[in-house]
Scaffold this active site. Structure first.
Site, PDB file in Angstrom:
ATOM      1  CG  ASP A  44       6.290  34.967 -23.244  1.00  0.00           C
ATOM      2  OD1 ASP A  44       6.194  34.115 -22.355  1.00  0.00           O
ATOM      3  OD2 ASP A  44       7.236  35.017 -24.047  1.00  0.00           O
TER       4      ASP A  44
ATOM      5  CE  LYS B  56      10.351  34.362 -20.939  1.00  0.00           C
ATOM      6  NZ  LYS B  56      10.417  32.915 -20.925  1.00  0.00           N
TER       7      LYS B  56
ATOM      8  N   GLY C  74      10.888  34.458 -30.355  1.00  0.00           N
ATOM      9  CA  GLY C  74      10.894  35.761 -31.008  1.00  0.00           C
ATOM     10  C   GLY C  74      11.084  35.716 -32.509  1.00  0.00           C
TER      11      GLY C  74
ATOM     12  N   GLY D 285       8.712  30.378 -31.007  1.00  0.00           N
ATOM     13  CA  GLY D 285       8.389  30.414 -32.429  1.00  0.00           C
ATOM     14  C   GLY D 285       6.986  29.953 -32.780  1.00  0.00           C
TER      15      GLY D 285
ATOM     16  N   GLY E 179       4.396  33.805 -27.036  1.00  0.00           N
ATOM     17  CA  GLY E 179       4.632  35.199 -26.661  1.00  0.00           C
ATOM     18  C   GLY E 179       4.464  36.108 -27.849  1.00  0.00           C
ATOM     19  CB  SER E 180       6.938  37.127 -30.421  1.00  0.00           C
ATOM     20  OG  SER E 180       7.982  37.038 -29.504  1.00  0.00           O
TER      21      SER E 180
END
Ligand SMILES: O=C(CO)[C@H](O)[C@H](O)COP(=O)(O)O
Length: 312
Positions: free
Chosen positions: A38, A95, A167, A232, A253-254
């Protein structure tokens, strides 16, 4: 585009050349074994490419920031998507909100390589996902079980990702969803073996899926399209865990961009995904990575806080 899908997508049928489903699904085959990262801007996209990502996913904010900020999360600004497309040579995904076929039309017009109809953004439709067969661009969608997976494929998704809980930096929901899909496939296989097509038709009614698609899954013992883990994944060990559980690749991503050293962690996660069975390599790449994202324990969340519950 069929008239039905044109109506569902709110536009008239046109004469655009839509690649076959096999071509769309084949693009995802080329990403197998890779990490899709991401990114929210061109700088992050360059970090991802430099780290060895097989593709990037453009979104407004990484999921941890979407959670923190609240409000409505939408498709990225097209200007930022264009900057990302110009910054990297790897495929660029982006997205759109669940059911928001106009965001999908815009992303397709930008020449995006894959559209993610994603529960990470705020859903635009409480009932319908986008009818995806009518788009030139291939789609990836999330799933928590075989029912969701096959409903998305029937709508035209050419790639899947188990949803996990984006996230949070907590891999537990990603593990749960991948194991649920596997258990559902094993059940379909057992039903086909013991009860034949009659049993498959009954199971298809229960799962609310197309019976012929379910029969194919039971015969082949796998999903009909590539499935990546998502939501996650925050460490090299998490990525390797998802690969050892049978995923074809991972989305992160995060876990990268909310960590202390995104470039180093991104490289480590790519190596871990490649060498997912080699504990010595996993130990090496897990060493000295700096601060991991703080994260949220999924078991402390209320059901309505979970993004994975969006869509059906
Ligand atoms: O839907 C997604 C795939 O692009 C998510 O953005 C992805 O799962 C990232 O989640 P996380 O921030 O927990 O890594």
């Amino acid at each position: 585009m069929t008239n039905e899908s044109a109506a569902q997508n709110g536009n008239a049928a046109d004469d655009k050349q839509i690649p076959s489903f096999a071509v769309k699904a084949g693009l995802a085959q080329m990403l197998k074994g890779g990490v899709i990262m991401d990114v929210t801007n061109a700088e992050q996209a360059r970090i991802a490419e430099e780290a060895g990502a097989c593709a990037v996913m453009a979104l407004e904010r990484v999921p941890a920031d979407i959670r923190r900020d609240g409000g409505v999360a939408r498709m990225s600004d097209p200007a930022i998507i264009r900057e990302i497309q110009e910054a990297v040579t790897i495929p660029v995904m982006a997205k759109a909100r669940i059911g928001h076929f106009v965001e999908c039309q815009i992303l397709e017009s930008l020449g995006i390589d894959y559209i993610d109809e994603s529960e990470v953004l705020t859903p635009a439709d409480r009932t319908y996902h986008v009818e995806k067969h009518g788009f030139k661009a291939p789609f990836v969608c999330g799933c928590r079980n075989l029912g969701e997976a096959l409903r998305r494929v029937a709508e035209g998704a050419a790639m899947l990702r188990t949803k996990g809980e984006a996230g949070t930096g907590d891999v537990v929901e990603a593990v749960t969803h991948v194991k649920q899909v596997r258990a559902d496939i094993a059940r379909a296989q057992a039903v086909l073996a013991s009860e034949g097509e009659v049993g498959i038709r009954a199971l298809a009614r229960e799962l609310e899926v197309d019976a012929s698609l379910l029969k194919r899954v039971a015969e082949e013992g796998r999903l009909p399209v590539v499935n990546f883990a998502a939501g996650g994944v925050a460490t090299p060990a998490d990525a390797a865990l998802m690969m050892q559980l049978g995923c074809d690749g991972v989305f992160v991503g995060s876990g990268i961009f909310k960590s202390g050293d995104p470039a180093k962690r991104a490289k480590a996660i790519v190596r871990a995904t490649t060498h997912f069975r080699d504990a010595a390599v996993l130990a090496e790449v897990s060493t000295g990575l700096g601060e991991a994202m703080v994260g949220i324990n999924c078991d402390s969340m209320r059901p309505e806080e979970k993004m994975a519950g969006r869509g059906w």
